[in-house]
Design a protein around this motif. Structure first.
Motif, mmCIF file in Angstrom:
data_model
loop_
_atom_site.group_PDB
_atom_site.id
_atom_site.type_symbol
_atom_site.label_atom_id
_atom_site.label_comp_id
_atom_site.label_asym_id
_atom_site.label_seq_id
_atom_site.Cartn_x
_atom_site.Cartn_y
_atom_site.Cartn_z
ATOM 1 N N ALA A 181 -10.223 3.479 3.203
ATOM 2 C CA ALA A 181 -9.176 3.977 2.297
ATOM 3 C C ALA A 181 -7.854 3.804 2.760
ATOM 4 N N PRO A 182 -7.432 4.154 4.031
ATOM 5 C CA PRO A 182 -6.034 4.079 4.258
ATOM 6 C C PRO A 182 -5.710 2.369 4.360
ATOM 7 N N MET A 183 -6.420 1.537 4.424
ATOM 8 C CA MET A 183 -6.160 0.034 4.332
ATOM 9 C C MET A 183 -5.926 -0.294 2.812
ATOM 10 N N ARG A 184 -6.624 0.350 2.137
ATOM 11 C CA ARG A 184 -6.489 -0.118 0.785
ATOM 12 C C ARG A 184 -5.234 0.260 -0.097
ATOM 13 N N GLU A 185 -4.594 1.256 0.436
ATOM 14 C CA GLU A 185 -3.356 1.830 0.010
ATOM 15 C C GLU A 185 -2.442 0.786 0.346
ATOM 16 N N ARG A 186 -2.250 0.330 1.610
ATOM 17 C CA ARG A 186 -1.489 -0.722 1.942
ATOM 18 C C ARG A 186 -1.699 -2.035 1.389
ATOM 19 N N TYR A 187 -2.865 -2.315 1.268
ATOM 20 C CA TYR A 187 -3.329 -3.586 0.340
ATOM 21 C C TYR A 187 -2.768 -3.415 -1.056
ATOM 22 N N GLU A 188 -2.879 -2.459 -1.574
ATOM 23 C CA GLU A 188 -2.377 -2.555 -3.107
ATOM 24 C C GLU A 188 -0.813 -2.806 -3.001
ATOM 25 N N ALA A 189 0.042 -2.069 -1.952
ATOM 26 C CA ALA A 189 1.210 -2.320 -1.988
ATOM 27 C C ALA A 189 1.812 -3.645 -1.704
ATOM 28 N N PHE A 190 1.004 -4.450 -0.844
ATOM 29 C CA PHE A 190 1.297 -5.840 -0.655
ATOM 30 C C PHE A 190 0.928 -6.443 -1.693
ATOM 31 N N MET A 191 -0.116 -6.465 -2.453
ATOM 32 C CA MET A 191 -0.440 -7.249 -3.615
ATOM 33 C C MET A 191 0.423 -7.001 -4.843
ATOM 34 N N ALA A 192 1.078 -5.969 -4.791
ATOM 35 C CA ALA A 192 2.298 -5.739 -5.741
ATOM 36 C C ALA A 192 3.688 -6.112 -5.347
#
Ligand code: TYM
Length: 454
Positions: free
Chosen positions: A288-299
């Motif tokens: 979960a905490p990694m997913r938030e960072r992942y989505e920010a990078f993908m954007a």
């Protein structure tokens, strides 16, 4: 000297739990150690071997880069890049191809499996097999040897490739008579050497049995986990954890205490449905905490691009001088650098003159020295030493080092000579890349002359 750790991921799909526990997680952990220099990359040239779907490769490059970063990779600490941004890699691939034995490549697992499939169906043995697939291990060896990696964290499926990289490095060193390449070792996390997929076989894009790390969010993670194949034992019946993909996946995420509690619960008859929910919650708490960072990078693809461009620069600062030294050794030097037409070794000093050291004390009272070529050109200026004996010891090492063992890193204007992971001397500034390569060739020549004299 710091240990160089290097690994890559092929950009053909969405990162899955197998990539995460087999490569990304151990690699990020290793990168945090002070005694490690880490090199991590997107293997997008390898992707071309497996896929001709440009859009998929493009998306996968971004997803995998974002995954590394979301998993905690600090690009300031490691060298993080795309394989296709480093032109030295395909050049080295060719050098290695020329020493690779065809028999060894015939034995590569992926090629052999493709031949076996053809033979079973009565096709010509090589039907539909590209030369790219055949050369896969050589490209991978170039990835590793270009950076003199000591350790390569991979899943068990890649061990044969690392052995082939060793073999190719050793063969090249032997043929050309010097230790050009460090021989790498695979680093396998025994606990998760092969993470099973939904059907119990190795989790792999090729088997379509993967559990995506981020794609589709937590809903998809849960739904995919619910599809893990189990046996038909009912709630209340004892389960066999050691023959369960579900348990193996749980173990790859949990600590020892959690693992033994889960093992006991299965033996005591925990239903598969509930077990899947426990597994989902365990994985989700890490993801979960990694997913938030992942989505920010993908954007923000521009931020990823900037990080990768910087990484490519760092990587090339090491790979370019390495390739120059190899070109030199292979006889691919500029015609103006050739000092003899009689096949004499280039280390022969001109008119009996030799490179020489000149020691001095600088304005701060520190001891330093310069290295001059046989023609009197300044090649190196040492770092300052408070102890003259340390400056003397460094001169002594440089006298026997030889070009092949010299690790030289390009910097913004000049180059640094690195010993045991530390810069010990620098070259004068150079006008451009071509002047820098010429200066590097002269430095190599001087180091070889000194070593030949000792
Ligand atoms: P690739 O992209 O198939 O996989 C990337 C990494 O993930 C590991 N892995 C697994 N580990 C455990 N269980 C699994 N089910 C699982 N599936 C994948 C792989 O072992 C690998 O470590 N050829 C490489 C990429 C590559 C490379 C390199 C790796 C290119 N050059 C140089 C190391 C060094 C590959 O296709 O990995």
């Amino acid at each position: 000297m710091n240990t160089r750790v290097l690994t890559g991921i092929t950009t053909t799909g969405t990162p899955h739990l197998g990539n995460y526990v087999g490569a990304i997680r151990p690699a990020v952990e290793a990168s945090r150690r002070d005694d490690v220099d880490a090199f991590y990359f997107m293997a997008d040239y390898h992707a071309l071997i497996k896929s001709d779907d440009a859009a998929r490769i493009e998306r996968s490059r971004l997803e995998i880069a974002a995954t590394w970063l979301a998993a905690g990779l600090d690009p300031a600490r490691v060298t993080f890049y795309r394989q296709s941004d480093i032109p030295e890699i395909p050049e080295l691939t060719w050098f290695l191809t020329c020493v690779a034995s065809k028999g060894m490549l015939n034995r590569a697992h992926a090629y052999k499996a493709a031949v076996d499939r053809n033979t079973e169906t009565g096709e010509d043995a090589d039907a539909g097999i590209t030369a790219g697939l055949y050369m896969y291990p050589v490209l991978m060896a170039a990835d590793i040897l270009a950076f003199d990696a000591h350790k390569v964290p991979v899943g068990r499926d890649q061990i044969q490739h690392i052995e082939m990289a060793r073999d190719l490095g050793q063969r090249f060193n032997h043929i050309h008579g010097r230790e050009f390449f460090v021989l790498p070792e695979a680093l396998i996390e025994e606990q998760v050497a092969t993470l099973p997929g939904l059907d119990g076989r190795k989790m792999s894009k090729s088997y379509d049995n993967t559990i995506p790390l981020f794609a589709g969010g937590k809903k998809q993670l849960r739904e995919t986990i619910m599809r893990i194949v189990t046996d038909s034992r009912l709630p209340g019946e004892a389960k066999d954890p050691d023959n369960s993909a579900l348990f193996t996946i749980f173990r790859a995420f949990a600590c020892e205490t959690e693992t033994s509690a889960f093992r006991q619960a299965l033996i005591d008859g925990l239903g598969w449905g509930e077990a899947k929910q426990v597994l989902y919650e365990r994985i989700e708490s890490d993801v979960a905490p990694m997913r938030e960072r992942y989505e920010a990078f993908m954007a923000d693809p521009a931020a990823i691009e900037a990080i990768l461009q910087q990484g490519a620069q760092k990587a090339r600062a090491i790979a370019t001088p390495k390739i120059v030294a190899l070109r030199d050794a292979l006889g691919l030097r500029s015609a103006t650098a050739v000092t003899t037409t009689t096949g004499q070794p280039k280390a022969t000093p001109k008119q009996g003159k030799m490179p020489r050291f000149a020691s001095f004390r600088d304005a701060d009272g520190n001891f330093r020295f310069r290295l001059f070529s046989a023609d009197g050109e300044e090649l190196l200026l040492s770092m300052p030493f408070t102890d003259p004996k340390a400056a003397g010891a460094l001169q002594k090492r440089l006298k026997t080092l030889g070009a092949a063992a010299a690790v030289v890193q390009a910097q913004s204007s000049g180059m640094a000579l690195v010993l045991d992971g530390e810069p010990v001397a620098s070259t004068p500034e150079h006008r451009d890349e071509s002047a820098r390569n010429d200066a590097l060739a002269r430095l190599h020549e001087a180091l070889d002359q000194l070593a030949a004299q000792e």
